[in-house]
Design a protein around this motif. Structure first.
Motif, PDB file in Angstrom:
ATOM      1  N   SER A 253     -29.969 -15.233 -75.220  1.00 13.70           N
ATOM      2  CA  SER A 253     -31.349 -15.145 -75.668  1.00 13.70           C
ATOM      3  C   SER A 253     -31.534 -15.954 -76.949  1.00 13.70           C
ATOM      4  N   GLN A 254     -32.689 -16.577 -77.065  1.00 14.90           N
ATOM      5  CA  GLN A 254     -32.982 -17.349 -78.278  1.00 14.90           C
ATOM      6  C   GLN A 254     -33.096 -16.451 -79.502  1.00 14.90           C
ATOM      7  N   THR A 255     -33.199 -15.149 -79.302  1.00 19.97           N
ATOM      8  CA  THR A 255     -33.291 -14.227 -80.436  1.00 19.97           C
ATOM      9  C   THR A 255     -31.926 -13.729 -80.902  1.00 19.97           C
ATOM     10  N   THR A 256     -30.851 -14.200 -80.287  1.00 15.25           N
ATOM     11  CA  THR A 256     -29.508 -13.748 -80.664  1.00 15.25           C
ATOM     12  C   THR A 256     -29.235 -13.921 -82.158  1.00 15.25           C
ATOM     13  N   PRO A 257     -29.507 -15.107 -82.762  1.00 15.71           N
ATOM     14  CA  PRO A 257     -29.268 -15.242 -84.201  1.00 15.71           C
ATOM     15  C   PRO A 257     -30.241 -14.407 -85.047  1.00 15.71           C
ATOM     16  N   LEU A 258     -31.490 -14.316 -84.609  1.00 17.63           N
ATOM     17  CA  LEU A 258     -32.483 -13.540 -85.360  1.00 17.63           C
ATOM     18  C   LEU A 258     -32.113 -12.068 -85.363  1.00 17.63           C
ATOM     19  N   PHE A 259     -31.666 -11.562 -84.211  1.00 22.19           N
ATOM     20  CA  PHE A 259     -31.267 -10.155 -84.133  1.00 22.19           C
ATOM     21  C   PHE A 259     -30.098  -9.892 -85.069  1.00 22.19           C
ATOM     22  N   GLN A 260     -29.164 -10.828 -85.151  1.00 26.26           N
ATOM     23  CA  GLN A 260     -28.029 -10.674 -86.075  1.00 26.26           C
ATOM     24  C   GLN A 260     -28.530 -10.597 -87.516  1.00 26.26           C
ATOM     25  N   ALA A 261     -29.474 -11.452 -87.864  1.00 28.49           N
ATOM     26  CA  ALA A 261     -29.997 -11.458 -89.236  1.00 28.49           C
ATOM     27  C   ALA A 261     -30.766 -10.175 -89.547  1.00 28.49           C
ATOM     28  N   LEU A 262     -31.494  -9.645 -88.566  1.00 21.62           N
ATOM     29  CA  LEU A 262     -32.308  -8.454 -88.797  1.00 21.62           C
ATOM     30  C   LEU A 262     -31.510  -7.154 -88.752  1.00 21.62           C
ATOM     31  N   LYS A 263     -30.568  -7.051 -87.814  1.00 21.42           N
ATOM     32  CA  LYS A 263     -29.897  -5.779 -87.567  1.00 21.42           C
ATOM     33  C   LYS A 263     -28.427  -5.745 -87.945  1.00 21.42           C
ATOM     34  N   GLY A 264     -27.744  -6.857 -87.798  1.00 19.81           N
ATOM     35  CA  GLY A 264     -26.324  -6.887 -88.118  1.00 19.81           C
ATOM     36  C   GLY A 264     -25.512  -5.885 -87.316  1.00 19.81           C
ATOM     37  N   LYS A 265     -24.437  -5.414 -87.878  1.00 23.01           N
ATOM     38  CA  LYS A 265     -23.490  -4.530 -87.190  1.00 23.01           C
ATOM     39  C   LYS A 265     -24.086  -3.163 -86.848  1.00 23.01           C
ATOM     40  N   GLN A 266     -25.137  -2.768 -87.539  1.00 26.77           N
ATOM     41  CA  GLN A 266     -25.690  -1.432 -87.326  1.00 26.77           C
ATOM     42  C   GLN A 266     -26.236  -1.221 -85.917  1.00 26.77           C
ATOM     43  N   ALA A 267     -26.473  -2.270 -85.170  1.00 27.61           N
ATOM     44  CA  ALA A 267     -27.101  -2.121 -83.851  1.00 27.61           C
ATOM     45  C   ALA A 267     -26.130  -2.388 -82.706  1.00 27.61           C
ATOM     46  N   GLY A 268     -24.841  -2.293 -82.928  1.00 27.68           N
ATOM     47  CA  GLY A 268     -23.878  -2.544 -81.872  1.00 27.68           C
ATOM     48  C   GLY A 268     -23.557  -4.014 -81.690  1.00 27.68           C
ATOM     49  N   LEU A 269     -23.985  -4.805 -82.625  1.00 29.76           N
ATOM     50  CA  LEU A 269     -23.753  -6.246 -82.569  1.00 29.76           C
ATOM     51  C   LEU A 269     -22.304  -6.543 -82.950  1.00 29.76           C
ATOM     52  N   ARG A 270     -21.606  -7.290 -82.081  1.00 30.25           N
ATOM     53  CA  ARG A 270     -20.210  -7.629 -82.342  1.00 30.25           C
ATOM     54  C   ARG A 270     -19.969  -9.124 -82.164  1.00 30.25           C
ATOM     55  N   TYR A 271     -20.881  -9.932 -82.670  1.00 32.89           N
ATOM     56  CA  TYR A 271     -20.722 -11.379 -82.589  1.00 32.89           C
ATOM     57  C   TYR A 271     -21.207 -12.003 -83.885  1.00 32.89           C
ATOM     58  N   ASP A 272     -20.837 -13.253 -84.083  1.00 30.21           N
ATOM     59  CA  ASP A 272     -21.294 -14.021 -85.234  1.00 30.21           C
ATOM     60  C   ASP A 272     -21.809 -15.345 -84.701  1.00 30.21           C
ATOM     61  N   THR A 273     -23.127 -15.513 -84.692  1.00 34.23           N
ATOM     62  CA  THR A 273     -23.707 -16.717 -84.093  1.00 34.23           C
ATOM     63  C   THR A 273     -23.283 -17.999 -84.814  1.00 34.23           C
ATOM     64  N   SER A 274     -22.897 -17.887 -86.070  1.00 29.54           N
ATOM     65  CA  SER A 274     -22.473 -19.097 -86.786  1.00 29.54           C
ATOM     66  C   SER A 274     -21.134 -19.624 -86.268  1.00 29.54           C
ATOM     67  N   LYS A 275     -20.415 -18.811 -85.488  1.00 36.17           N
ATOM     68  CA  LYS A 275     -19.125 -19.234 -84.948  1.00 36.17           C
ATOM     69  C   LYS A 275     -19.197 -19.628 -83.472  1.00 36.17           C
ATOM     70  N   LEU A 276     -20.393 -19.639 -82.904  1.00 38.36           N
ATOM     71  CA  LEU A 276     -20.553 -20.082 -81.521  1.00 38.36           C
ATOM     72  C   LEU A 276     -20.737 -21.593 -81.489  1.00 38.36           C
ATOM     73  N   ASN A 277     -20.299 -22.211 -80.414  1.00 43.88           N
ATOM     74  CA  ASN A 277     -20.487 -23.653 -80.223  1.00 43.88           C
ATOM     75  C   ASN A 277     -21.672 -23.858 -79.291  1.00 43.88           C
ATOM     76  N   TYR A 278     -22.711 -24.466 -79.806  1.00 40.46           N
ATOM     77  CA  TYR A 278     -23.927 -24.658 -79.024  1.00 40.46           C
ATOM     78  C   TYR A 278     -23.920 -26.020 -78.359  1.00 40.46           C
ATOM     79  N   ILE A 279     -24.332 -26.051 -77.087  1.00 36.90           N
ATOM     80  CA  ILE A 279     -24.441 -27.307 -76.343  1.00 36.90           C
ATOM     81  C   ILE A 279     -25.866 -27.826 -76.445  1.00 36.90           C
ATOM     82  N   GLY A 280     -26.820 -26.948 -76.345  1.00 42.23           N
ATOM     83  CA  GLY A 280     -28.226 -27.344 -76.371  1.00 42.23           C
ATOM     84  C   GLY A 280     -29.076 -26.219 -75.830  1.00 42.23           C
ATOM     85  N   ARG A 281     -30.267 -26.553 -75.430  1.00 43.09           N
ATOM     86  CA  ARG A 281     -31.166 -25.568 -74.847  1.00 43.09           C
ATOM     87  C   ARG A 281     -31.890 -26.193 -73.668  1.00 43.09           C
TER      88      ARG A 281
END
Length: 195
Positions: free
Chosen positions: A69-97
């Protein structure tokens, strides 16, 4: 002779299903060996389950990609670990959209409120996937910033399920990408079943 997997964090039948099928048909010719691509649907928590799996469990050998989802990084910024989030979007390798995802808020034509002004005084029910999904973030933001009376119901794992709930009167409002609306429900727009 390699097989690649595309993780789709929503149920089949919605916009992400359609996008991932297009990707799986055309992407292989741009990869050496032209691998077969299969889709692995992993619905849950508005895309959070698929994102967590992709980051923590899937092989890191290039055989798995995800259409998150395009909101994956936004959700991390808004909720962080408190919402069951176990990823770091800054460490993903993006190909494009695949496409720009402008959200479109649609109200069923019989909804008690079909305009922003009406939504300030009349409650309407918005059906969304989960609190990590674009629909929830947009609905919540609109409710808070614009003072709208939106009751947000989560648990719909695809835009297809949300559309069915909308059509059956289970909810009044659905938020999805404009492109998804045009592909899935152009007849609803044409026939003014949604506003």
């Amino acid at each position: 002779d390699k097989v690649m997997t595309i993780i789709v964090p929503f149920r089949p039948g919605g916009g992400f299903d359609k996008y991932s099928r297009v990707l799986s048909r055309h992407m292989p010719r741009h990869i050496p060996g032209k691998p077969t691509m299969i889709l692995q649907f992993m619905p849950g928590a508005g895309g959070l389950k698929g994102a967590n799996y992709f980051y923590n469990v899937s092989p890191r050998d290039g055989s798995v990609m995800a259409l998150l989802s395009q909101t994956t990084p936004l959700f991390q910024a808004l909720k962080g670990k408190q919402a069951g989030l176990r990823y770091d979007t800054s460490k993903l390798n993006y190909i494009g959209r695949l496409t720009t995802m402008e959200a479109a808020v649609m109200a069923w034509h019989t909804s008690p409120a079909t305009t922003l002004e009406q939504l300030k005084t009349t409650e309407a029910v918005a059906c969304v996937a989960g609190n990590a999904h674009q629909g929830y973030i947009n609905a919540k933001s609109m409710a808070v910033l614009l003072g709208l009376k939106l009751k947000i119901i989560t648990g719909y794992n695809s835009s297809r399920g949300q559309s069915l709930a909308l059509e059956q009167g289970e909810c009044h409002i659905q938020i999805a990408s404009w492109n998804s609306w045009l592909v899935r429900k152009a007849d609803w727009i044409r026939d003014r079943k949604v506003i």
